[in-house]
Design a protein around this motif. Structure first.
Motif, PDB file in Angstrom:
ATOM      1  N   PRO A  55       0.804  -1.230   0.000  1.00 19.46           N
ATOM      2  CA  PRO A  55       0.000   0.000   0.000  1.00 19.46           C
ATOM      3  C   PRO A  55       0.836   1.279   0.000  1.00 19.46           C
ATOM      4  CG  PRO A  55       0.112  -0.892   2.217  1.00 19.46           C
ATOM      5  CD  PRO A  55       0.818  -1.888   1.329  1.00 19.46           C
ATOM      6  N   PHE A  56       0.184   2.365  -0.444  1.00 18.94           N
ATOM      7  CA  PHE A  56       0.797   3.678  -0.431  1.00 18.94           C
ATOM      8  C   PHE A  56      -0.145   4.679   0.237  1.00 18.94           C
ATOM      9  CE2 PHE A  56       2.702   1.497  -4.064  1.00 18.94           C
ATOM     10  CZ  PHE A  56       4.054   1.731  -3.842  1.00 18.94           C
ATOM     11  N   ALA A  57       0.421   5.626   0.962  1.00 24.19           N
ATOM     12  CA  ALA A  57      -0.373   6.695   1.560  1.00 24.19           C
ATOM     13  C   ALA A  57      -0.964   7.542   0.435  1.00 24.19           C
ATOM     14  CB  ALA A  57       0.490   7.555   2.479  1.00 24.19           C
ATOM     15  N   PRO A  58      -2.207   8.002   0.577  1.00 23.13           N
ATOM     16  CA  PRO A  58      -2.876   8.720  -0.520  1.00 23.13           C
ATOM     17  C   PRO A  58      -2.414  10.171  -0.649  1.00 23.13           C
ATOM     18  CG  PRO A  58      -4.342   8.554   1.358  1.00 23.13           C
ATOM     19  CD  PRO A  58      -3.110   7.779   1.721  1.00 23.13           C
ATOM     20  N   LYS A  59      -1.113  10.363  -0.854  1.00 20.79           N
ATOM     21  CA  LYS A  59      -0.525  11.699  -0.947  1.00 20.79           C
ATOM     22  C   LYS A  59       0.404  11.767  -2.155  1.00 20.79           C
ATOM     23  CE  LYS A  59      -0.562  12.326   4.093  1.00 20.79           C
ATOM     24  NZ  LYS A  59      -1.558  13.419   4.119  1.00 20.79           N
ATOM     25  N   THR A  60       0.640  12.978  -2.655  1.00 22.18           N
ATOM     26  CA  THR A  60       1.519  13.160  -3.804  1.00 22.18           C
ATOM     27  C   THR A  60       2.917  12.616  -3.527  1.00 22.18           C
ATOM     28  OG1 THR A  60       0.276  15.166  -4.346  1.00 22.18           O
ATOM     29  CG2 THR A  60       2.386  14.865  -5.461  1.00 22.18           C
ATOM     30  N   GLN A  61       3.386  12.789  -2.287  1.00 22.32           N
ATOM     31  CA  GLN A  61       4.741  12.350  -1.925  1.00 22.32           C
ATOM     32  C   GLN A  61       4.930  10.847  -2.108  1.00 22.32           C
ATOM     33  OE1 GLN A  61       2.713  14.347  -0.323  1.00 22.32           O
ATOM     34  NE2 GLN A  61       3.746  15.742   1.097  1.00 22.32           N
ATOM     35  N   SER A  62       3.846  10.083  -2.055  1.00 26.27           N
ATOM     36  CA  SER A  62       3.945   8.638  -2.229  1.00 26.27           C
ATOM     37  C   SER A  62       4.199   8.240  -3.677  1.00 26.27           C
ATOM     38  CB  SER A  62       2.655   7.955  -1.749  1.00 26.27           C
ATOM     39  OG  SER A  62       2.394   8.249  -0.395  1.00 26.27           O
ATOM     40  N   GLY A  63       3.987   9.188  -4.601  1.00 29.35           N
ATOM     41  CA  GLY A  63       4.093   8.867  -6.008  1.00 29.35           C
ATOM     42  C   GLY A  63       5.469   8.427  -6.443  1.00 29.35           C
ATOM     43  N   ALA A  64       6.527   8.965  -5.805  1.00 27.79           N
ATOM     44  CA  ALA A  64       7.889   8.593  -6.199  1.00 27.79           C
ATOM     45  C   ALA A  64       8.133   7.109  -5.956  1.00 27.79           C
ATOM     46  CB  ALA A  64       8.900   9.444  -5.437  1.00 27.79           C
ATOM     47  N   ALA A  65       7.805   6.642  -4.745  1.00 29.78           N
ATOM     48  CA  ALA A  65       7.999   5.229  -4.431  1.00 29.78           C
ATOM     49  C   ALA A  65       7.110   4.348  -5.296  1.00 29.78           C
ATOM     50  CB  ALA A  65       7.722   4.979  -2.950  1.00 29.78           C
ATOM     51  N   ALA A  66       5.880   4.814  -5.562  1.00 26.34           N
ATOM     52  CA  ALA A  66       4.966   4.034  -6.394  1.00 26.34           C
ATOM     53  C   ALA A  66       5.497   3.915  -7.820  1.00 26.34           C
ATOM     54  CB  ALA A  66       3.584   4.682  -6.392  1.00 26.34           C
ATOM     55  N   ALA A  67       6.051   5.008  -8.362  1.00 20.16           N
ATOM     56  CA  ALA A  67       6.601   4.976  -9.724  1.00 20.16           C
ATOM     57  C   ALA A  67       7.805   4.040  -9.802  1.00 20.16           C
ATOM     58  CB  ALA A  67       6.992   6.387 -10.155  1.00 20.16           C
ATOM     59  N   ASP A  68       8.676   4.117  -8.800  1.00 22.77           N
ATOM     60  CA  ASP A  68       9.843   3.230  -8.786  1.00 22.77           C
ATOM     61  C   ASP A  68       9.410   1.769  -8.742  1.00 22.77           C
ATOM     62  OD1 ASP A  68      11.472   5.437  -8.841  1.00 22.77           O
ATOM     63  OD2 ASP A  68      11.940   5.412  -6.696  1.00 22.77           O
ATOM     64  N   ALA A  69       8.415   1.466  -7.917  1.00 24.54           N
ATOM     65  CA  ALA A  69       7.923   0.089  -7.817  1.00 24.54           C
ATOM     66  C   ALA A  69       7.329  -0.372  -9.141  1.00 24.54           C
ATOM     67  CB  ALA A  69       6.882  -0.013  -6.700  1.00 24.54           C
ATOM     68  N   ALA A  70       6.602   0.525  -9.812  1.00 21.02           N
ATOM     69  CA  ALA A  70       5.985   0.168 -11.085  1.00 21.02           C
ATOM     70  C   ALA A  70       7.042  -0.123 -12.154  1.00 21.02           C
ATOM     71  CB  ALA A  70       5.061   1.291 -11.545  1.00 21.02           C
ATOM     72  N   VAL A  71       8.069   0.723 -12.218  1.00 20.65           N
ATOM     73  CA  VAL A  71       9.139   0.501 -13.197  1.00 20.65           C
ATOM     74  C   VAL A  71       9.845  -0.822 -12.922  1.00 20.65           C
ATOM     75  CG1 VAL A  71      11.362   1.365 -14.017  1.00 20.65           C
ATOM     76  CG2 VAL A  71       9.475   2.962 -13.655  1.00 20.65           C
ATOM     77  N   HIS A  72      10.134  -1.099 -11.648  1.00 20.88           N
ATOM     78  CA  HIS A  72      10.829  -2.325 -11.265  1.00 20.88           C
ATOM     79  C   HIS A  72      10.002  -3.569 -11.592  1.00 20.88           C
ATOM     80  CE1 HIS A  72      13.544  -4.911  -9.022  1.00 20.88           C
ATOM     81  NE2 HIS A  72      12.505  -5.396  -8.357  1.00 20.88           N
ATOM     82  N   SER A  73       8.655  -3.437 -11.512  1.00 19.34           N
ATOM     83  CA  SER A  73       7.789  -4.607 -11.734  1.00 19.34           C
ATOM     84  C   SER A  73       7.682  -4.988 -13.203  1.00 19.34           C
ATOM     85  CB  SER A  73       6.383  -4.324 -11.190  1.00 19.34           C
ATOM     86  OG  SER A  73       5.715  -3.377 -12.008  1.00 19.34           O
ATOM     87  N   GLY A  74       8.047  -4.076 -14.103  1.00 24.80           N
ATOM     88  CA  GLY A  74       7.994  -4.385 -15.523  1.00 24.80           C
ATOM     89  C   GLY A  74       6.645  -4.189 -16.181  1.00 24.80           C
ATOM     90  N   VAL A  75       5.689  -3.552 -15.486  1.00 23.88           N
ATOM     91  CA  VAL A  75       4.379  -3.310 -16.087  1.00 23.88           C
ATOM     92  C   VAL A  75       4.467  -2.158 -17.080  1.00 23.88           C
ATOM     93  CG1 VAL A  75       3.166  -4.158 -14.048  1.00 23.88           C
ATOM     94  CG2 VAL A  75       3.658  -1.701 -14.254  1.00 23.88           C
ATOM     95  N   THR A  76       3.466  -2.066 -17.942  1.00 22.00           N
ATOM     96  CA  THR A  76       3.437  -0.967 -18.913  1.00 22.00           C
ATOM     97  C   THR A  76       2.356   0.059 -18.604  1.00 22.00           C
ATOM     98  OG1 THR A  76       1.922  -2.186 -20.371  1.00 22.00           O
ATOM     99  CG2 THR A  76       4.305  -2.471 -20.734  1.00 22.00           C
ATOM    100  N   ALA A  77       1.511  -0.224 -17.599  1.00 27.47           N
ATOM    101  CA  ALA A  77       0.437   0.702 -17.243  1.00 27.47           C
ATOM    102  C   ALA A  77       0.088   0.528 -15.773  1.00 27.47           C
ATOM    103  CB  ALA A  77      -0.794   0.474 -18.113  1.00 27.47           C
ATOM    104  N   CYS A  78      -0.449   1.598 -15.182  1.00 24.42           N
ATOM    105  CA  CYS A  78      -0.834   1.577 -13.764  1.00 24.42           C
ATOM    106  C   CYS A  78      -2.224   2.177 -13.590  1.00 24.42           C
ATOM    107  CB  CYS A  78       0.149   2.379 -12.920  1.00 24.42           C
ATOM    108  SG  CYS A  78       1.829   1.745 -12.888  1.00 24.42           S
ATOM    109  N   ILE A  79      -3.028   1.520 -12.788  1.00 23.77           N
ATOM    110  CA  ILE A  79      -4.291   2.082 -12.305  1.00 23.77           C
ATOM    111  C   ILE A  79      -4.047   2.444 -10.845  1.00 23.77           C
ATOM    112  CG2 ILE A  79      -6.727   1.619 -11.841  1.00 23.77           C
ATOM    113  CD1 ILE A  79      -6.676  -0.361 -14.176  1.00 23.77           C
TER     114      ILE A  79
END
Length: 338
Positions: A220-244
């Motif tokens: 999970p991520f806290a519902p704040k803009t600051q959480s976006g950096a960690a979420a983006a890094d996790a998404a790139v590392h996971s190899g997905v091409t899109a995020c909801i």
């Protein structure tokens, strides 16, 4: 009627009115709160004196005599989240039209703050609208047994609720991404205590299996803009091409972080947010997001609460109301990278 001086540094009281009219303070109290119990001539004298002295009723005293405060609490997890701006406006306008004062409380995403606030509002409010509650089902049921209560975005059997149907828009988002060629999609989850996040993930995981695509949960991520950096890094590392993404704030933070990493949206990664907050269409690129009638949800919740408070007014009561949602497509989603 000879006016008796009232000190300029204090408001007039029922004792001042009583002295001016030559009656007991208890008679003044009855004339102002239950006028049918006082004869017409005396009541008129008291009312005239109240106007002459510019008397304003004490809300606490009024609450004690009537059992009502004329106030309704509205609780939100984070008052700085733009998602709640329209919702608060909706509750405010509906309460004002009904003659109620809104008591707005930020519960700081904390179940402890929420529980203590509900206990305090039992003394100072006639009812409560609780938004995105972080309390357990049992705690909400117990609170609803003590004070009239309506929840928004929290579905507990036995507690009146307004539900924003984001799972339906989540399906629209998934189908939109599949139509663009995406086969590996991440769900960027919100807080573990968010029922909305849990419902969306359940909907997504089932739909992905039916459609033969891969959807993985990150967070999970806290519902704040600051959480976006960690979420983006996790998404790139996971190899997905899109995020909801759980909400627009995290999604906006992801756009910023992906740009810092030299990645392009939507060429390298597509992003879908949720809530369509103010500014979502000003992003670079403008954010595709799931939208809902947020102000209307606030109005409906207040209407449901007022039906509890004034059952004799007619109109019936509803225990559950579902608000529709839809996907708004903008520039942050595009074809899957080759």
């Amino acid at each position: 009627m000879a006016t008796q001086p009232v000190a300029a540094d204090r408001p007039a009281t029922i004792h001042d009115i009583a002295a001016l009219c030559g009656v007991a303070a208890s008679t003044v109290s009855r004339a102002l709160t239950n006028p049918d119990r006082v004869n017409v001539r005396t009541r008129q004298r008291i009312q005239a004196a109240a106007v002459e002295l510019n008397y304003t009723p004490n809300s606490q005293a009024k609450a004690l005599s009537s059992g009502r405060t004329g106030a309704v609490g509205v609780m939100v997890p984070d008052i700085t989240n733009p998602f709640y701006f329209d919702l608060i406006r909706g509750t405010q306008l509906q309460l004002k039209a009904a003659g109620y004062t809104q008591l707005l409380v930020d519960t700081e995403e904390s179940d402890e703050v929420e529980a203590s606030t509900l206990e305090q509002l039992r003394k100072s409010a006639d009812g409560v609208v609780v938004t995105a509650s972080r309390l357990s089902d049992d705690a909400l049921l117990a609170a609803a047994a003590k004070i009239p209560l309506v929840t928004i975005n929290r579905d507990v059997p036995g507690v009146p609720a307004v539900i924003i149907d984001t799972p339906a828009a989540t399906l629209q988002a998934l189908d939109h991404l599949i139509s663009l060629g995406h086969r590996r999609v991440a769900y960027i989850a919100g807080p573990t205590t968010s029922q909305s996040s849990t419902r969306r993930w359940a909907t997504l995981s089932e739909a992905a299996e039916e459609r033969g695509v891969e959807v993985r949960r990150l967070g999970p991520f806290a519902p704040k803009t600051q959480s976006g950096a960690a979420a983006a890094d996790a998404a790139v590392h996971s190899g997905v091409t899109a995020c909801i993404v759980f909400n627009d704030l995290i999604a906006i933070g992801m756009l910023q972080r992906l740009r810092e990493r030299g990645l392009s949206v939507p060429q390298d990664m597509s992003i879908v947010g949720c809530d369509d907050i103010f500014g979502a269409d000003f992003c670079n690129p403008p954010l595709s997001t799931m939208a809902s009638p947020i102000e209307q949800a606030g109005r409906v919740a207040v209407s449901m609460l007022l039906a509890q408070l004034n059952p004799l007014a007619g109109g019936g009561t509803r225990s559950r109301s579902v608000m529709p949602t839809h996907l708004t497509v903008r520039g942050s989603t595009g074809p899957a990278p080759a």
